[in-house]
Design a protein around this motif. Sequence first.
Motif, PDB file in Angstrom:
ATOM      1  N   ALA A  57       0.835  -1.201   0.000  1.00 18.81           N
ATOM      2  CA  ALA A  57       0.000   0.000   0.000  1.00 18.81           C
ATOM      3  C   ALA A  57       0.868   1.249   0.000  1.00 18.81           C
ATOM      4  CB  ALA A  57      -0.898   0.011   1.235  1.00 18.81           C
ATOM      5  N   PRO A  58       0.509   2.243  -0.812  1.00 17.97           N
ATOM      6  CA  PRO A  58       1.257   3.496  -0.791  1.00 17.97           C
ATOM      7  C   PRO A  58       0.947   4.267   0.486  1.00 17.97           C
ATOM      8  CG  PRO A  58      -0.616   3.680  -2.258  1.00 17.97           C
ATOM      9  CD  PRO A  58      -0.590   2.259  -1.771  1.00 17.97           C
ATOM     10  N   LEU A  59       1.918   5.023   0.954  1.00 16.16           N
ATOM     11  CA  LEU A  59       1.738   5.837   2.154  1.00 16.16           C
ATOM     12  C   LEU A  59       1.840   7.314   1.785  1.00 16.16           C
ATOM     13  CD1 LEU A  59       3.917   3.884   4.746  1.00 16.16           C
ATOM     14  CD2 LEU A  59       1.428   3.876   4.513  1.00 16.16           C
ATOM     15  N   ALA A  60       0.795   8.063   2.053  1.00 18.00           N
ATOM     16  CA  ALA A  60       0.814   9.505   1.826  1.00 18.00           C
ATOM     17  C   ALA A  60       1.511  10.214   2.982  1.00 18.00           C
ATOM     18  CB  ALA A  60      -0.604  10.036   1.662  1.00 18.00           C
ATOM     19  N   GLU A  61       1.456   9.607   4.165  1.00 19.01           N
ATOM     20  CA  GLU A  61       2.082  10.150   5.368  1.00 19.01           C
ATOM     21  C   GLU A  61       2.729   9.012   6.127  1.00 19.01           C
ATOM     22  OE1 GLU A  61      -0.763  12.186   7.756  1.00 19.01           O
ATOM     23  OE2 GLU A  61      -1.387  13.522   6.147  1.00 19.01           O
ATOM     24  N   ILE A  62       3.601   9.355   7.035  1.00 19.10           N
ATOM     25  CA  ILE A  62       4.222   8.359   7.903  1.00 19.10           C
ATOM     26  C   ILE A  62       3.167   7.885   8.897  1.00 19.10           C
ATOM     27  CG2 ILE A  62       5.996   7.956   9.648  1.00 19.10           C
ATOM     28  CD1 ILE A  62       7.026   8.371   6.785  1.00 19.10           C
ATOM     29  N   PRO A  63       2.956   6.576   8.998  1.00 17.52           N
ATOM     30  CA  PRO A  63       1.962   6.094   9.957  1.00 17.52           C
ATOM     31  C   PRO A  63       2.472   6.214  11.391  1.00 17.52           C
ATOM     32  CG  PRO A  63       3.067   4.255   8.912  1.00 17.52           C
ATOM     33  CD  PRO A  63       3.579   5.492   8.249  1.00 17.52           C
ATOM     34  N   LYS A  64       1.562   6.237  12.326  1.00 17.90           N
ATOM     35  CA  LYS A  64       1.920   6.161  13.742  1.00 17.90           C
ATOM     36  C   LYS A  64       2.162   4.706  14.063  1.00 17.90           C
ATOM     37  CE  LYS A  64       1.218  10.296  15.569  1.00 17.90           C
ATOM     38  NZ  LYS A  64       2.276  10.977  16.262  1.00 17.90           N
ATOM     39  N   PHE A  65       3.272   4.391  14.718  1.00 16.49           N
ATOM     40  CA  PHE A  65       3.531   3.020  15.123  1.00 16.49           C
ATOM     41  C   PHE A  65       4.481   2.992  16.303  1.00 16.49           C
ATOM     42  CE2 PHE A  65       6.347   3.956  11.513  1.00 16.49           C
ATOM     43  CZ  PHE A  65       7.600   3.606  11.990  1.00 16.49           C
ATOM     44  N   LYS A  66       4.426   1.895  17.046  1.00 12.20           N
ATOM     45  CA  LYS A  66       5.356   1.684  18.148  1.00 12.20           C
ATOM     46  C   LYS A  66       5.604   0.192  18.266  1.00 12.20           C
ATOM     47  CE  LYS A  66       2.431   1.166  22.178  1.00 12.20           C
ATOM     48  NZ  LYS A  66       2.275   1.542  23.562  1.00 12.20           N
ATOM     49  N   GLY A  67       6.657  -0.178  18.950  1.00 16.48           N
ATOM     50  CA  GLY A  67       6.967  -1.580  19.146  1.00 16.48           C
ATOM     51  C   GLY A  67       7.571  -2.242  17.921  1.00 16.48           C
ATOM     52  N   MET A  68       8.031  -1.447  16.976  1.00 15.90           N
ATOM     53  CA  MET A  68       8.653  -1.986  15.770  1.00 15.90           C
ATOM     54  C   MET A  68      10.175  -1.983  15.954  1.00 15.90           C
ATOM     55  SD  MET A  68       6.125  -2.742  13.865  1.00 15.90           S
ATOM     56  CE  MET A  68       4.396  -2.512  14.151  1.00 15.90           C
ATOM     57  N   ALA A  69      10.896  -2.396  14.940  1.00 16.53           N
ATOM     58  CA  ALA A  69      12.352  -2.487  15.012  1.00 16.53           C
ATOM     59  C   ALA A  69      12.973  -1.152  15.405  1.00 16.53           C
ATOM     60  CB  ALA A  69      12.915  -2.942  13.677  1.00 16.53           C
ATOM     61  N   GLU A  70      14.024  -1.248  16.190  1.00 13.72           N
ATOM     62  CA  GLU A  70      14.737  -0.057  16.643  1.00 13.72           C
ATOM     63  C   GLU A  70      15.219   0.760  15.444  1.00 13.72           C
ATOM     64  OE1 GLU A  70      18.686   1.062  19.243  1.00 13.72           O
ATOM     65  OE2 GLU A  70      17.633  -0.807  19.663  1.00 13.72           O
ATOM     66  N   GLY A  71      14.976   2.057  15.493  1.00 17.72           N
ATOM     67  CA  GLY A  71      15.413   2.965  14.441  1.00 17.72           C
ATOM     68  C   GLY A  71      14.437   3.126  13.292  1.00 17.72           C
ATOM     69  N   SER A  72      13.348   2.360  13.285  1.00 18.43           N
ATOM     70  CA  SER A  72      12.428   2.417  12.151  1.00 18.43           C
ATOM     71  C   SER A  72      11.655   3.734  12.078  1.00 18.43           C
ATOM     72  CB  SER A  72      11.476   1.225  12.158  1.00 18.43           C
ATOM     73  OG  SER A  72      10.764   1.136  13.368  1.00 18.43           O
ATOM     74  N   THR A  73      11.295   4.314  13.204  1.00 21.43           N
ATOM     75  CA  THR A  73      10.599   5.604  13.180  1.00 21.43           C
ATOM     76  C   THR A  73      11.506   6.676  12.601  1.00 21.43           C
ATOM     77  OG1 THR A  73       9.228   4.997  15.073  1.00 21.43           O
ATOM     78  CG2 THR A  73       9.405   7.342  14.575  1.00 21.43           C
ATOM     79  N   ALA A  74      12.757   6.712  13.025  1.00 20.16           N
ATOM     80  CA  ALA A  74      13.711   7.689  12.480  1.00 20.16           C
ATOM     81  C   ALA A  74      13.917   7.467  10.987  1.00 20.16           C
ATOM     82  CB  ALA A  74      15.036   7.593  13.224  1.00 20.16           C
ATOM     83  N   TRP A  75      14.014   6.209  10.568  1.00 20.14           N
ATOM     84  CA  TRP A  75      14.187   5.893   9.148  1.00 20.14           C
ATOM     85  C   TRP A  75      13.038   6.482   8.340  1.00 20.14           C
ATOM     86  CZ3 TRP A  75      11.579   3.592   5.201  1.00 20.14           C
ATOM     87  CH2 TRP A  75      12.302   3.190   4.093  1.00 20.14           C
ATOM     88  N   ALA A  76      11.816   6.278   8.811  1.00 25.15           N
ATOM     89  CA  ALA A  76      10.639   6.779   8.104  1.00 25.15           C
ATOM     90  C   ALA A  76      10.612   8.301   8.074  1.00 25.15           C
ATOM     91  CB  ALA A  76       9.369   6.239   8.758  1.00 25.15           C
TER      92      ALA A  76
END
Length: 83
Positions: A57-76
């Motif tokens: 699925a295409p993403l128009a915005e960065i989704p809210k998420f937690k509990g994922m791999a370390e550094g993934s929020t910064a990557w996004a």
Amino acid sequence: MSLFLAWIGVDRDSLDLEGEICALNPRLFLVETELSRSKLYHRIKWQLPDDTALLVAPLAEIPKFKGMAEGSTAWARERKRTD
């Protein structure tokens, strides 16, 4: 470049794709690529066992998420700025 969310029905350590990949967990990936959604879908599909579930699925915005791999929020956030 477009940002996509890809979920596959089996655990994978990695995928062979064009573009940048961030594994959120063994089944969920963020993918930044110049491929269309269809081309990305088929490129992933060809790497999986037959009848494996797959969502791209295409993403128009960065989704809210937690509990994922370390550094993934910064990557996004590095790839797509949102308000």
